[in-house]
Scaffold this motif. Structure first.
Motif, PDB file in Angstrom:
ATOM      1  N   MET A  90       0.796  -0.955  -0.001  1.00  0.00           N
ATOM      2  CA  MET A  90      -0.193   0.096   0.137  1.00  0.00           C
ATOM      3  C   MET A  90       1.101   1.153   0.062  1.00  0.00           C
ATOM      4  SD  MET A  90      -2.935   1.254   2.739  1.00  0.00           S
ATOM      5  CE  MET A  90      -3.787  -0.163   2.886  1.00  0.00           C
TER       6      MET A  90
ATOM      7  N   GLN B 151      -2.457   5.885  -0.521  1.00  0.00           N
ATOM      8  CA  GLN B 151      -3.618   4.932  -0.328  1.00  0.00           C
ATOM      9  C   GLN B 151      -3.833   4.922   1.146  1.00  0.00           C
ATOM     10  OE1 GLN B 151      -2.287   1.456  -2.513  1.00  0.00           O
ATOM     11  NE2 GLN B 151      -2.610   2.344  -4.322  1.00  0.00           N
ATOM     12  N   ARG B 152      -2.806   4.709   1.762  1.00  0.00           N
ATOM     13  CA  ARG B 152      -2.957   4.485   3.345  1.00  0.00           C
ATOM     14  C   ARG B 152      -3.677   6.031   3.819  1.00  0.00           C
ATOM     15  NH1 ARG B 152      -3.795   1.220   7.012  1.00  0.00           N
ATOM     16  NH2 ARG B 152      -1.998   0.128   6.472  1.00  0.00           N
TER      17      ARG B 152
ATOM     18  N   LEU C 132      -7.363   5.664   2.802  1.00  0.00           N
ATOM     19  CA  LEU C 132      -7.947   4.663   3.616  1.00  0.00           C
ATOM     20  C   LEU C 132      -8.348   5.285   5.114  1.00  0.00           C
ATOM     21  CD1 LEU C 132      -9.514   1.919   3.872  1.00  0.00           C
ATOM     22  CD2 LEU C 132      -7.183   1.107   4.444  1.00  0.00           C
TER      23      LEU C 132
ATOM     24  N   ARG D 198     -11.812   6.240   6.885  1.00  0.00           N
ATOM     25  CA  ARG D 198     -12.045   5.478   8.268  1.00  0.00           C
ATOM     26  C   ARG D 198     -12.487   6.820   9.235  1.00  0.00           C
ATOM     27  NH1 ARG D 198      -7.770   1.050   8.018  1.00  0.00           N
ATOM     28  NH2 ARG D 198      -9.037  -0.395   7.465  1.00  0.00           N
TER      29      ARG D 198
ATOM     30  N   LEU E 140      -7.354   0.263  -3.812  1.00  0.00           N
ATOM     31  CA  LEU E 140      -7.678  -0.081  -2.462  1.00  0.00           C
ATOM     32  C   LEU E 140      -8.915  -1.214  -2.513  1.00  0.00           C
ATOM     33  CD1 LEU E 140      -7.611   3.149  -0.540  1.00  0.00           C
ATOM     34  CD2 LEU E 140      -6.003   1.073  -0.106  1.00  0.00           C
TER      35      LEU E 140
ATOM     36  N   ASP F 142      -7.100  -4.540  -3.859  1.00  0.00           N
ATOM     37  CA  ASP F 142      -5.995  -4.900  -2.976  1.00  0.00           C
ATOM     38  C   ASP F 142      -7.097  -5.688  -1.695  1.00  0.00           C
ATOM     39  OD1 ASP F 142      -3.993  -4.580  -4.536  1.00  0.00           O
ATOM     40  OD2 ASP F 142      -3.222  -2.877  -3.506  1.00  0.00           O
TER      41      ASP F 142
ATOM     42  N   TYR G 193      -9.012  -3.615   0.417  1.00  0.00           N
ATOM     43  CA  TYR G 193      -9.089  -2.837   1.722  1.00  0.00           C
ATOM     44  C   TYR G 193     -10.462  -2.108   1.528  1.00  0.00           C
ATOM     45  CZ  TYR G 193      -4.051  -3.593   2.319  1.00  0.00           C
ATOM     46  OH  TYR G 193      -2.798  -4.267   2.350  1.00  0.00           O
ATOM     47  N   LEU G 194     -11.183  -1.943   0.401  1.00  0.00           N
ATOM     48  CA  LEU G 194     -12.320  -1.150   0.365  1.00  0.00           C
ATOM     49  C   LEU G 194     -13.189  -2.037  -0.444  1.00  0.00           C
ATOM     50  CD1 LEU G 194     -11.239   2.564  -0.545  1.00  0.00           C
ATOM     51  CD2 LEU G 194     -12.153   1.579   1.763  1.00  0.00           C
TER      52      LEU G 194
ATOM     53  N   PRO H 182     -14.450   0.608   4.039  1.00  0.00           N
ATOM     54  CA  PRO H 182     -13.412  -0.082   4.523  1.00  0.00           C
ATOM     55  C   PRO H 182     -14.044  -1.914   4.565  1.00  0.00           C
ATOM     56  CG  PRO H 182     -13.139   1.548   5.981  1.00  0.00           C
ATOM     57  CD  PRO H 182     -14.602   1.596   5.194  1.00  0.00           C
TER      58      PRO H 182
ATOM     59  N   HIS I 183     -11.399  -6.858   8.131  1.00  0.00           N
ATOM     60  CA  HIS I 183     -10.759  -8.264   8.008  1.00  0.00           C
ATOM     61  C   HIS I 183     -10.557  -8.771   9.708  1.00  0.00           C
ATOM     62  CE1 HIS I 183      -9.333  -7.797   4.304  1.00  0.00           C
ATOM     63  NE2 HIS I 183      -9.064  -6.520   3.979  1.00  0.00           N
TER      64      HIS I 183
ATOM     65  N   ALA J  11      -4.982  -7.491   9.514  1.00  0.00           N
ATOM     66  CA  ALA J  11      -4.632  -7.673   8.315  1.00  0.00           C
ATOM     67  C   ALA J  11      -4.751  -9.136   8.148  1.00  0.00           C
ATOM     68  CB  ALA J  11      -3.092  -7.484   7.949  1.00  0.00           C
TER      69      ALA J  11
END
Length: 103
Positions: free
Chosen positions: A1, A5-6, A9, A13, A47, A50, A52-53, A65, A68, A72
């Motif tokens: 990531m 992107q972090r 995200l 959130r 995202l 991968d 995450y979203l 989001p 998980h 992770a």
């Protein structure tokens, strides 16, 4: 990531925590201080790709989001790598204290 992107995200959130819903693309653009939807859209697509979203099926085109289970997906990590990371953090998982020690 990537760092971008972090940030995206984290911004999603934080917005959900503050407003009880995910931001629209335009709201996310305002939060991140960008003028083009293309950059935000590329981050969102990465995202989603991968894991995450996920995109909501609504008229606003919002993303949320993916849960998980609080962390992770560690299935691809070796036990040794996980133990090394926990050791680096100074954490101990129940049952791991005796691992690697002979009785």
């Amino acid at each position: 990531m990537t760092h971008g992107q972090r940030d995206t995200l984290d911004n999603i959130r934080a917005f959900i925590a503050a407003h009880g819903r995910s931001p629209t693309i335009r709201e996310l653009m305002a939060i991140e201080g960008v003028r083009s939807t293309a950059g935000i859209y590329e981050r969102l697509q990465a995202l989603v790709r991968d894991g995450y979203l996920r995109k909501l099926d609504d008229r606003h085109g919002r993303y949320v989001p993916v849960d998980h289970g609080g962390g992770a997906d560690l299935r691809a990590c070796s036990t040794e790598a996980l133990q090394a990371e926990l050791s680096r953090r100074g954490e101990l998982v129940a049952g791991m204290a005796s691992m690697g020690r002979s009785s």
